[in-house]
Design an enzyme around this catalytic site. Sequence first.
Site, PDB file in Angstrom:
ATOM      1  N   SER A   1       6.234  10.390   3.227  1.00 53.06           N
ATOM      2  CA  SER A   1       7.403   9.534   3.457  1.00 53.06           C
ATOM      3  C   SER A   1       8.465   9.800   2.397  1.00 53.06           C
ATOM      4  CB  SER A   1       6.996   8.052   3.395  1.00 53.06           C
ATOM      5  OG  SER A   1       8.130   7.221   3.521  1.00 53.06           O
TER       6      SER A   1
ATOM      7  N   TYR B   1       1.959   1.790  -1.119  1.00 50.39           N
ATOM      8  CA  TYR B   1       2.349   2.770  -0.084  1.00 50.39           C
ATOM      9  C   TYR B   1       3.039   3.973  -0.734  1.00 50.39           C
ATOM     10  CZ  TYR B   1       4.675   4.413   4.246  1.00 50.39           C
ATOM     11  OH  TYR B   1       5.133   5.149   5.309  1.00 50.39           O
TER      12      TYR B   1
END
Length: 254
Positions: free
Chosen positions: A143, A157
């Site tokens: 990401s 995350y």
Amino acid sequence: MSILAGKVAIVTGASSGIGEATARLFAREGAAVVVSARREPELDRLVHSIASQGGRAVAVAGDVRDEAVAERLVAVAVDRFGGLDIALNNAGSVGDNEPVTEIALDRWRATLEINLTGAFLGAKHQIPAMLDRGGGSLILTSSFVGHTIGMPGMGAYAAAKAGMIGLTRVIAAEFGARGVRCNALLPGGTDTPAGREFANTPEIIAFVEGMHALKRMAHPDEIARAALFLASDASSFVTGSAMPVDGGVSINKA
Ligand code: NAP
């Protein structure tokens, strides 16, 4: 000529969003696809839909944190389709939105296990099968979060997704000489169930769209097309990369 004709691929996180779009595209481009996630009905629907369009797919339901599932995915690819050439390790979850000082250890571990350990377990069992074929292409869905942007509330995350880039580079260095390429794919904000869970009010949607130079979120098909590039021989000299497909979120300042 289909770009992935004769290839066999595994796609995790295929029950929705980016994984589903990529599984459909890989199948349209001629690959036989083993699709996985926890929700079996969604996987079955996907397999039927691919088959109805003349493609080949088989579903293996399971949790990406379970090493036995990673082994089973490869075994099914080999038994049903004769080997493994491509794997998109894509299953992921943002986890709870909370500052680092509030993250309970079990929630930290859960987020790292799904995103980072899940990708590690996948790669661990996929690489030997690729070596048996003389090489292959591994893709880890990372990401922009954690790599180019520090997003408040996403400590676990971000750590997991940045860790996946480190893992990508080590795999690329360890197995490049034997024909296995490994790249991290870094989507920007993408309109998927996970994306909508985060961007869940008009104000947040406008904020997220505005973060991108293109002033919108991606459609999952746009990420799938980048995965197709990394999976195919079109990217034959690309390995160890952290490839942003992020609508400019990483460079945008206005
Ligand atoms: P999504 O539609 O929610 O898909 C997530 C997929 O992961 C689902 O198929 C889900 O299936 C699977 N999954 C989650 N936990 C799992 C587990 N423990 N075991 C097995 N499968 C699991 O979200 P998405 O946006 O397409 O996300 C795909 C990937 O892109 C993720 O790694 C995400 O972090 C990354 N990403 C997304 C964005 C974005 O804005 N959407 C941006 C950058 C990166 P089940 O629930 O059926 O298990």
